[in-house]
Enzyme design. Structure first.
Site, PDB file in Angstrom:
ATOM      1  CG  HIS A  82      -0.476   0.229   2.514  1.00 47.47           C
ATOM      2  ND1 HIS A  82      -0.184  -0.788   3.406  1.00 47.47           N
ATOM      3  CD2 HIS A  82      -0.203   1.382   3.181  1.00 47.47           C
ATOM      4  CE1 HIS A  82       0.237  -0.278   4.542  1.00 47.47           C
ATOM      5  NE2 HIS A  82       0.239   1.043   4.435  1.00 47.47           N
ATOM      6  CG  ASN A 209      -7.483  -1.811   7.057  1.00 44.47           C
ATOM      7  OD1 ASN A 209      -6.336  -2.023   7.442  1.00 44.47           O
ATOM      8  ND2 ASN A 209      -7.896  -0.603   6.699  1.00 44.47           N
ATOM      9  CG  ASP A 218       0.495  -4.162   2.983  1.00 39.44           C
ATOM     10  OD1 ASP A 218       0.962  -3.708   1.918  1.00 39.44           O
ATOM     11  OD2 ASP A 218      -0.195  -3.479   3.766  1.00 39.44           O
ATOM     12  CG  ASN A 324      -5.485   2.997   6.363  1.00 37.32           C
ATOM     13  OD1 ASN A 324      -5.655   1.854   6.790  1.00 37.32           O
ATOM     14  ND2 ASN A 324      -4.451   3.724   6.714  1.00 37.32           N
ATOM     15  N   GLY A 649       2.442   5.589   9.780  1.00 38.15           N
ATOM     16  CA  GLY A 649       3.793   5.994   9.397  1.00 38.15           C
ATOM     17  C   GLY A 649       4.766   4.854   9.568  1.00 38.15           C
ATOM     18  CG  ASN A 650       5.846   2.564  13.090  1.00 40.96           C
ATOM     19  OD1 ASN A 650       5.362   3.041  14.109  1.00 40.96           O
ATOM     20  ND2 ASN A 650       7.163   2.478  12.895  1.00 40.96           N
ATOM     21  CB  SER A 651       2.578   1.694   6.651  1.00 41.47           C
ATOM     22  OG  SER A 651       1.332   1.632   7.294  1.00 41.47           O
TER      23      SER A 651
END
Length: 725
Positions: A82, A209, A218, A324, A649-651
């Site tokens: 993503h 999700n 992902d 999201n 942001g940790n994605s």
């Protein structure tokens, strides 16, 4: 944060295990013995060497809203599917649908450049608190204070960015207790190497999700390029793969329950330092409005996309983002209620007040600061509805958002660079132009009109003292459906804002030139830009007040705690420590910490969102597991949980073991942990990671990506990187 406070980590660290998003500097203050006991095999100074301003943490990069990490010395970066979605969408069409089918570059020449995509590699962190505070004139009011702090930050950034290919920012910690100059190298040529089919990268879709168990792959792999001399450069066929000094080798052994892990990345924003009343407003007003407004936008986009295949691709990225945020807001509300986070914050706040009152005059300023912050919060609540709707407008209809951005750019460019809004300074012009150009791929007028109609209707329903002037001017003060529809149709029929070439011309014009165009959509955008500018000034004053008041209150909070309190996330590099473990979401239910390929097949229905690609399904059903089978599970692991402290942001964050090897990629939190932004609860604080062995299984058994596997040093044979020519 002052060193004396950080040194408390030496005695308190074992008490809070996974809690805390620690800065690189703070990691060096933690007890090495405690870190070793948790499972860290490396000396802490291998993670970050302050003398060099680098270390293994520099293998973690900021991809712009997401995190990623180098996984080879040849510039390969792993992140989430993503997070790479923009590049995937950019190169997708109904004739070549990479979103649905995925993509694998067999050689460097096939890698796909991402327009405007960049990665930032951290280089140094410098405390500039004294310089910032000294820049505020004695007796300055709150707006003047904000402007003084803002200008000094810009000056420090400008000085830092005199070096080529450098991206800097001044990050604020604890509302102004500390200011840190963050220095990074920015790489401008980023290309897509591998993305799985959407049915892998988004398996489970919105239904799964923020949930567990998950079976989502992902992940995506991109590559950073430089000029032949190693310097950062824009895309060119002559560029070569970036030579990464620090990268995370892939662990082919993966993880098992109880294993120590670290999650490294750039967590966006958390709100644990808010006052209880500030949290209460988010619970009572902010998140319900997010659900209301974005929920409507999602329905409109989905309905429009179903009528047009090309339109469906155009709105895919926006729709994904809205989904999201929408579901996150629901999780925040549920978690805040379930965990009684406002009530707990109020109790903690009362404890600090009681402690400070016993301290007499020493903490009187802190108590006065808290009272003043509450007064500021009450004042801002009076115009909440208008401010919220105006603030969220850029997420909705793309046409007005583009017109407004062009107008704001023109307005700001008339000022000296250091007096502009930060997002419109000269350093941002390349990004602005990239986004204005890239936006063409996301335009679908039918959907856009519906979104604008919904926005106008809401604005016309605001109270008389909360009006949005631009809407009143262009659409009137009372809602009449046919009139609004007709006016919107006229805006879109007679505008050139939606034409890429004309829009790029507008980006270089003065306000007078824009006005002379007599473009109706642009005119609306120009008036909306004036409303936004006025709101910005109000928010600047509030921010000035916060920077004056919050540090005094936070100093009392930290002193009363008697232990380290990790600062709220602010998009700077952080490290969280944790263990692989499951949890109990509710009475009578226990969630195991790992999921498997077999579990993914059990979810398969043949319909979205549980429609695994035929090739993957056939390979899994034939039990062609290869070397990626977990001996304990007797299956290929797909996802796993840990109790590391993460947020948005940790994605794409690398999840690494104690030896610094990549064992997974963070991509989500569980539903019960969404409200972790307001407080860490060790019982349910679980982040969701895709297991590196699922990535390797896909590359090996499904894709037969031999060259990529050799480059990653997980298949015999010399790594080969064929440079694009």
């Amino acid at each position: 944060m002052k060193k004396t406070l950080l040194l408390l980590c030496l005695v308190a660290a074992p008490a809070f295990a996974g809690e805390g998003k620690w800065t690189p500097q703070q990691v060096l203050e933690l007890s090495p013995a405690w870190l070793k006991a948790q499972g860290l095999k490396l000396p802490p100074n291998k993670l970050w060497d302050p003398k060099r301003g680098t270390g293994l943490l520099a293998g973690t990069v900021n991809t712009g809203g997401c995190s990623g990490s180098f996984i080879s010395a040849t510039g390969l970066i792993i992140t989430n599917h993503h997070c790479a979605f923009g590049i995937i969408q950019e190169h997708s069409s109904p004739q070549r649908d990479l979103i649905t089918g995925g993509f694998l570059a067999k050689a460097g020449a096939e890698e796909l450049p991402g327009k405007g995509s960049r990665v930032q590699v951290p280089r140094a962190f410098t405390d500039v608190t004294a310089k910032i505070n000294a820049a505020v004139p004695p007796g300055a009011d709150d707006l003047a204070r904000y402007k003084a702090v803002d200008r000094k930050q810009k000056e420090l950034v400008a000085e830092c960015e005199k070096r080529p290919a450098t991206r800097c920012q001044v990050a604020t910690f604890d509302g102004g207790v500390n200011y840190t100059l963050v220095d990074a190298v920015e790489l401008q040529d980023v290309r897509l190497v591998y993305a799985p089919p959407r049915a892998v990268g988004e398996y489970g879709g919105e239904e799964d999700n923020w949930s567990w168990p998950r079976h989502t792959g992902d992940f995506a792999i991109i590559r950073a390029y430089t000029a032949p001399d190693g310097s950062s450069a824009a895309y060119s066929e002559k560029n070569v793969p970036y030579k990464a000094e620090f990268f995370f080798p892939l662990s082919t052994q993966g993880v098992k329950p109880g294993d120590f892990v670290m999650v490294l990345g750039y967590p966006g924003m958390t709100y644990r330092t808010l006052l209880a009343d500030e949290m209460a407003e988010r619970q009572a007003r902010y998140y319900p409005r997010i659900r209301d407004v974005l929920g409507e936008a999602i329905s409109l986009l989905e309905a429009a996309g179903e009528k047009d295949p090309a339109g469906k691709i155009a709105v895919a990225s926006q729709l994904k983002s809205l989904h999201n945020v929408y579901k996150n807001a629901g999780g925040q509300l549920a978690g805040m209620r379930r965990g009684q986070l406002v009530e707990k914050q109020r109790a903690a706040e009362d404890a600090v007040v009681g402690w400070a009152q016993k301290g007499g005059a020493k903490w009187s300023d802190a108590l006065k600061a808290r009272d003043a912050l509450l007064t500021e919060q009450q004042a801002s609540a009076k115009t909440f509805e208008r401010d919220f709707l105006l603030g969220v407008s850029g997420r909705l209809a793309q046409g007005p958002a583009l017109a407004t951005r062009v107008a704001r750019l023109s307005m700001e460019r008339a000022k000296p660079d250091l007096e502009r809004r930060p997002e419109y300074m000269d350093r941002e012009l390349p990004r602005i132009k990239d986004s204005l150009e890239r936006a063409q791929k996301n335009l679908f007028p039918a959907a856009d009109k519906a979104l604008l109609h919904a926005f106008v209707k809401r604005a016309q329903a605001l109270r008389p003292d909360e009006r949005i002037q631009a809407v009143d001017t262009h659409f009137g003060k009372s809602y009449v459906e046919k009139d609004v529809t007709a006016k919107i149709d006229a805006l879109y029929a007679n505008t050139k804002v939606l034409t890429q070439a004309e829009r790029m011309k507008m980006a270089g014009e003065t306000p007078a030139q824009l006005t002379a165009r007599k473009d109706p959509l642009l005119a609306f955008g120009m008036d909306l830009a004036k409303d936004q500018a006025a709101l910005d000034e109000v928010r600047d004053r509030r921010q000035g007040a916060a920077s004056r008041l919050r540090p005094a209150w936070r100093a009392a909070v930290m002193a009363q705690a008697g232990k380290p309190i990790a600062p709220d996330a602010n998009s700077t590099l952080r490290v969280s420590f944790g263990k692989v473990q499951g949890y109990t979401p509710r009475d009578g239910a226990v969630y195991l910490p790992q999921t498997t390929l077999t579990g993914m097949l059990q979810k398969h229905t043949g319909e979205e969102p549980f429609n695994a690609p035929p090739k993957l399904r056939a390979t899994a059903e034939a039990k062609k597991f290869g070397p990626w089978v977990d001996p304990r599970l007797k299956d290929v692991p797909v996802d796993f949980l840990s109790d590391a402290d993460t947020t948005g942001g940790n994605s794409g964050s690398p999840t690494v073991n104690g030896k610094g090897e990549l064992v997974g990629v963070n991509f989500d939190r569980v539903w019960e942990n969404v409200a972790n932004d307001f407080g860490y609860n060790p019982d349910v604080a679980r982040n969701v990671n895709v297991d590196v062995r699922y990535l390797l299984w896909n590359l090996d058994q499904v894709e037969d990506a031999d060259a990529l596997l050799r480059e990653l040093n997980v298949r015999k044979g010399s790594p080969v990187v064929k440079e694009a020519r």
